[in-house]
Scaffold this motif. Structure first.
Motif, PDB file in Angstrom:
ATOM      1  N   GLU A 116       5.079   5.258   0.842  1.00 50.13           N
ATOM      2  CA  GLU A 116       6.125   4.315   1.218  1.00 50.13           C
ATOM      3  C   GLU A 116       6.295   3.309   0.085  1.00 50.13           C
ATOM      4  OE1 GLU A 116       5.581   2.590   5.063  1.00 50.13           O
ATOM      5  OE2 GLU A 116       4.756   4.436   5.923  1.00 50.13           O
ATOM      6  N   GLY A 118       5.743   0.507  -2.170  1.00 52.59           N
ATOM      7  CA  GLY A 118       4.516  -0.247  -2.434  1.00 52.59           C
ATOM      8  C   GLY A 118       3.300   0.637  -2.601  1.00 52.59           C
ATOM      9  N   ASP A 119       3.386   1.900  -2.172  1.00 54.68           N
ATOM     10  CA  ASP A 119       2.292   2.848  -2.354  1.00 54.68           C
ATOM     11  C   ASP A 119       2.441   3.564  -3.685  1.00 54.68           C
ATOM     12  OD1 ASP A 119       1.291   2.300   0.188  1.00 54.68           O
ATOM     13  OD2 ASP A 119       2.535   3.855   1.115  1.00 54.68           O
ATOM     14  N   GLN A 153       8.594  -6.233   0.588  1.00 52.54           N
ATOM     15  CA  GLN A 153       8.128  -4.993   1.201  1.00 52.54           C
ATOM     16  C   GLN A 153       7.163  -4.275   0.270  1.00 52.54           C
ATOM     17  OE1 GLN A 153      11.335  -2.371   2.273  1.00 52.54           O
ATOM     18  NE2 GLN A 153      10.014  -0.923   3.350  1.00 52.54           N
ATOM     19  N   ARG A 157       2.416  -3.678   0.726  1.00 51.35           N
ATOM     20  CA  ARG A 157       1.557  -2.504   0.648  1.00 51.35           C
ATOM     21  C   ARG A 157       0.814  -2.412  -0.682  1.00 51.35           C
ATOM     22  NH1 ARG A 157       2.253   1.016   4.800  1.00 51.35           N
ATOM     23  NH2 ARG A 157       1.193   2.662   3.620  1.00 51.35           N
ATOM     24  N   HIS A 160      -2.800  -3.596  -1.139  1.00 47.88           N
ATOM     25  CA  HIS A 160      -3.882  -2.824  -0.536  1.00 47.88           C
ATOM     26  C   HIS A 160      -4.081  -1.467  -1.211  1.00 47.88           C
ATOM     27  CE1 HIS A 160      -4.050  -5.812   2.642  1.00 47.88           C
ATOM     28  NE2 HIS A 160      -2.752  -5.661   2.831  1.00 47.88           N
TER      29      HIS A 160
END
Length: 232
Positions: A116, A118-119, A153, A157, A160
């Protein structure tokens, strides 16, 4: 008809202009894409659809050539959802291939399942154990912009992500937005961000990885437990 029906010389002039256009098209290979007369406009939509379909069925390298040529001759194609989806799919394939070429004999490459915003698309782990989150970023236009909503957004992510540094492969300049997002990412995660300009295509990732290794780990405003990664 232009020369013999007209009796004022205008027909001959028109014939010469049209003939000159045809000669230019023959020399440069430029196709006829459409025309406009006052409020009437004719575009060759079938040609665009046919070339996009042809590019989808072609091997990645051939598909990239077809799509780039289509963008040059038909700039409006960047608004076509099918072309946008194909362009991003090709970018992902190019980045995966470049990451695989950068991989060391004792290193490993981890693919993120259904990433998604941010990944990382990939996580490259070197033989030393260092982990780099690799992202592919593109936009509909050559410049592109990153909205505040996207940045928030993304950071939600990225903080992490299970990696020690980020490498963003950018197929658009994003003007100053990308630099601002990189600064924010480094500030909030304490991890370095490297940016590879992919506008020239297939420039490789080795330089970006080496730069991150040389810079080492940055820790401005680091918060315990944070991880980092970035993607669009």
């Amino acid at each position: 008809m232009a020369m013999f029906v007209s009796d004022n010389g205008a027909g001959t002039a028109v014939a010469l202009v049209v003939g000159g256009i045809f000669v230019l098209m023959a020399i440069t290979g430029m196709p006829f894409l459409g025309g406009r007369l006052m409020d009437a406009e004719l575009m060759m939509g079938r040609r665009r659809a046919r070339l996009i379909k042809q590019a989808k069925a072609a091997p990645p390298l051939d598909a990239r050539v077809l799509l780039d040529d289509l963008i040059l001759t038909d700039p409006g194609v960047i608004e076509d959802p099918n072309a946008v989806a194909l362009d991003f799919a090709l970018l992902l394939d190019e980045v995966r291939h470049a990451a695989d070429e950068t991989l060391e004999p004792d290193g490993s490459l981890h693919h993120t399942s259904n990433p998604e915003i941010g990944d990382p698309l990939l996580v490259l782990e070197r033989s030393t154990g260092q982990r780099f989150g690799i992202y592919a970023m593109t936009a509909k236009s050559e410049s592109g912009r990153l909205s505040t909503a996207f940045a928030d957004q993304f950071m939600a992510r990225a903080t992490h992500a299970d990696c020690e540094a980020f490498l963003w492969v950018a197929a658009a300049s994003f003007k100053d937005d990308l630099g601002s997002l990189a600064a924010r990412t480094e500030r909030e995660t304490g991890k370095a961000v490297g940016i590879v300009d992919w506008s020239a295509r297939n420039v490789g990732l080795r330089g970006g990885i080496d730069d991150l290794v040389n810079r080492g780990r940055r820790v401005p405003d680091q918060r315990a437990g944070d991880g980092t990664g970035a993607q669009q």
